[in-house]
Structure formats: structure tokens, C-alpha cells
Design a protein around this motif. Structure first.
Motif, PDB file in Angstrom:
ATOM      1  N   GLU A  24       0.833  -1.205   0.000  1.00  0.00           N
ATOM      2  CA  GLU A  24       0.000   0.000   0.000  1.00  0.00           C
ATOM      3  C   GLU A  24       0.869   1.257   0.000  1.00  0.00           C
ATOM      4  OE1 GLU A  24      -3.185   2.658   0.065  1.00  0.00           O
ATOM      5  OE2 GLU A  24      -3.136   0.530  -0.447  1.00  0.00           O
ATOM      6  N   ASN A  25       1.894   1.288   0.825  1.00  0.00           N
ATOM      7  CA  ASN A  25       2.774   2.454   0.874  1.00  0.00           C
ATOM      8  C   ASN A  25       3.487   2.656  -0.465  1.00  0.00           C
ATOM      9  OD1 ASN A  25       4.199   4.651   2.234  1.00  0.00           O
ATOM     10  ND2 ASN A  25       5.967   3.300   2.152  1.00  0.00           N
ATOM     11  N   ALA A  27       2.486   1.671  -3.493  1.00  0.00           N
ATOM     12  CA  ALA A  27       1.519   2.114  -4.503  1.00  0.00           C
ATOM     13  C   ALA A  27       1.165   3.581  -4.335  1.00  0.00           C
ATOM     14  CB  ALA A  27       0.258   1.249  -4.437  1.00  0.00           C
ATOM     15  N   ARG A  28       0.914   3.996  -3.105  1.00  0.00           N
ATOM     16  CA  ARG A  28       0.574   5.404  -2.851  1.00  0.00           C
ATOM     17  C   ARG A  28       1.746   6.325  -3.158  1.00  0.00           C
ATOM     18  NH1 ARG A  28      -3.469   6.781   0.774  1.00  0.00           N
ATOM     19  NH2 ARG A  28      -3.023   8.853  -0.058  1.00  0.00           N
ATOM     20  N   SER A  29       2.945   5.885  -2.853  1.00  0.00           N
ATOM     21  CA  SER A  29       4.131   6.709  -3.107  1.00  0.00           C
ATOM     22  C   SER A  29       4.287   6.997  -4.591  1.00  0.00           C
ATOM     23  CB  SER A  29       5.385   6.019  -2.563  1.00  0.00           C
ATOM     24  OG  SER A  29       5.305   5.874  -1.163  1.00  0.00           O
ATOM     25  N   ALA A  31       1.972   6.691  -6.973  1.00  0.00           N
ATOM     26  CA  ALA A  31       0.792   7.370  -7.518  1.00  0.00           C
ATOM     27  C   ALA A  31       0.675   8.825  -7.071  1.00  0.00           C
ATOM     28  CB  ALA A  31      -0.470   6.615  -7.107  1.00  0.00           C
ATOM     29  N   ASP A  32       1.045   9.113  -5.825  1.00  0.00           N
ATOM     30  CA  ASP A  32       0.752  10.424  -5.241  1.00  0.00           C
ATOM     31  C   ASP A  32       1.943  11.367  -5.130  1.00  0.00           C
ATOM     32  OD1 ASP A  32      -1.740   9.296  -4.919  1.00  0.00           O
ATOM     33  OD2 ASP A  32      -1.568   9.035  -2.747  1.00  0.00           O
ATOM     34  N   GLU A  33       3.144  10.869  -5.341  1.00  0.00           N
ATOM     35  CA  GLU A  33       4.336  11.703  -5.152  1.00  0.00           C
ATOM     36  C   GLU A  33       5.042  11.915  -6.487  1.00  0.00           C
ATOM     37  OE1 GLU A  33       6.896  10.180  -2.026  1.00  0.00           O
ATOM     38  OE2 GLU A  33       5.155   9.217  -1.102  1.00  0.00           O
ATOM     39  N   HIS A  66       8.518  12.574   0.797  1.00  0.00           N
ATOM     40  CA  HIS A  66       7.882  11.270   1.000  1.00  0.00           C
ATOM     41  C   HIS A  66       7.685  10.988   2.488  1.00  0.00           C
ATOM     42  CE1 HIS A  66       7.304   6.918   1.019  1.00  0.00           C
ATOM     43  NE2 HIS A  66       8.406   6.796   1.736  1.00  0.00           N
ATOM     44  N   THR A  69       4.564  12.671   4.049  1.00  0.00           N
ATOM     45  CA  THR A  69       3.220  12.455   3.507  1.00  0.00           C
ATOM     46  C   THR A  69       2.312  11.751   4.517  1.00  0.00           C
ATOM     47  OG1 THR A  69       3.814  10.312   2.541  1.00  0.00           O
ATOM     48  CG2 THR A  69       4.049  12.270   1.111  1.00  0.00           C
ATOM     49  N   HIS A  71       0.272   9.289   3.880  1.00  0.00           N
ATOM     50  CA  HIS A  71       0.298   7.832   3.697  1.00  0.00           C
ATOM     51  C   HIS A  71       1.542   7.208   4.318  1.00  0.00           C
ATOM     52  CE1 HIS A  71       2.288   9.069  -0.142  1.00  0.00           C
ATOM     53  NE2 HIS A  71       3.062   8.032   0.138  1.00  0.00           N
ATOM     54  N   TYR A  72       2.663   7.936   4.346  1.00  0.00           N
ATOM     55  CA  TYR A  72       3.843   7.395   5.020  1.00  0.00           C
ATOM     56  C   TYR A  72       3.614   7.344   6.530  1.00  0.00           C
ATOM     57  CZ  TYR A  72       8.431   6.450   6.774  1.00  0.00           C
ATOM     58  OH  TYR A  72       9.472   5.870   7.462  1.00  0.00           O
TER      59      TYR A  72
END
Length: 96
Positions: A24-25, A27-29, A31-33, A66, A69, A71-72
Motif C-alpha cells: 500500500e505504501n 503504490a501510494r508513493s 501514484a501520489d508523489e 515522501h 506524507t 500515507h507514510y
């Protein structure tokens, strides 16, 4: 480019949970960063629960972003009880 590698081991019996929060981390990294170019989660062959992360960022500032964030923060909190040991290394990718 700035490279971060992480070797970590799951607490006994918690590998599946750790695998999920790592995925999850990652994928979010990506996609979002905007500064995160790659984030691979690998599990060591023959050693279930032993993971290796390969992260590629534009520069140190992108990696620092990162770490800030939301999500992190979620990852850090959720993984704390799942990780037995962890080693982080940082590298500068030679542009040649």
C-alpha cells in the motif's frame, strides 16, 4: 537521482500483514508523489517475511517529502509492530 534501499524482517507470523502495508505504501508513493519514480517491494526467495525495498526519487528533497506524507505516517504507524529489524541505506545514482 536518489536511491533508498531498505532491508527488513517481519515479526514471526506477521509477514502477510507487513506485505500488505508495504504494498500500500509503495503504490501510494508512486501514484501520489511526483518525485517518486519507482518503489519496488521484493520478498527474499527462500526467506518468507524478509523484504527488500528499492525506492528511486528525483533527489533528496523528494525523499524528504515522501517522509512527510500522510500515507507514510499511516505506514509508519501500522508497520511499527510488524517489523523485527530494519536497515535503511541511501545512495546517489550516478547519472553516467
Amino acid at each position: 537521482m536518489y536511491v533508498v534501499t531498505v532491508s527488513l524482517t517481519a515479526v514471526a507470523g506477521r509477514a502477510a500483514e507487513l506485505r500488505a502495508v508495504l504494498a500500500e505504501n509503495a503504490a501510494r508513493s508512486v501514484a501520489d508523489e511526483p518525485g517518486c519514480r519507482r518503489f519496488d517491494v521484493c520478498e527474499t526467495e527462500g526467506a518468507p517475511g524478509r523484504f527488500f525495498l528499492y525506492e528511486l526519487y528525483d533527489d533528496r528533497a523528494a525523499f524528504d517529502s515522501h517522509l512527510a506524507t500522510p500515507h507514510y505516517a499511516v505506514f509508519r504507524d501500522r508497520s511499527a509492530a510488524l517489523v523485527q529489524d530494519k536497515e535503511v541505506q541511501t545512495h546517489v545514482l550516478d547519472p553516467r
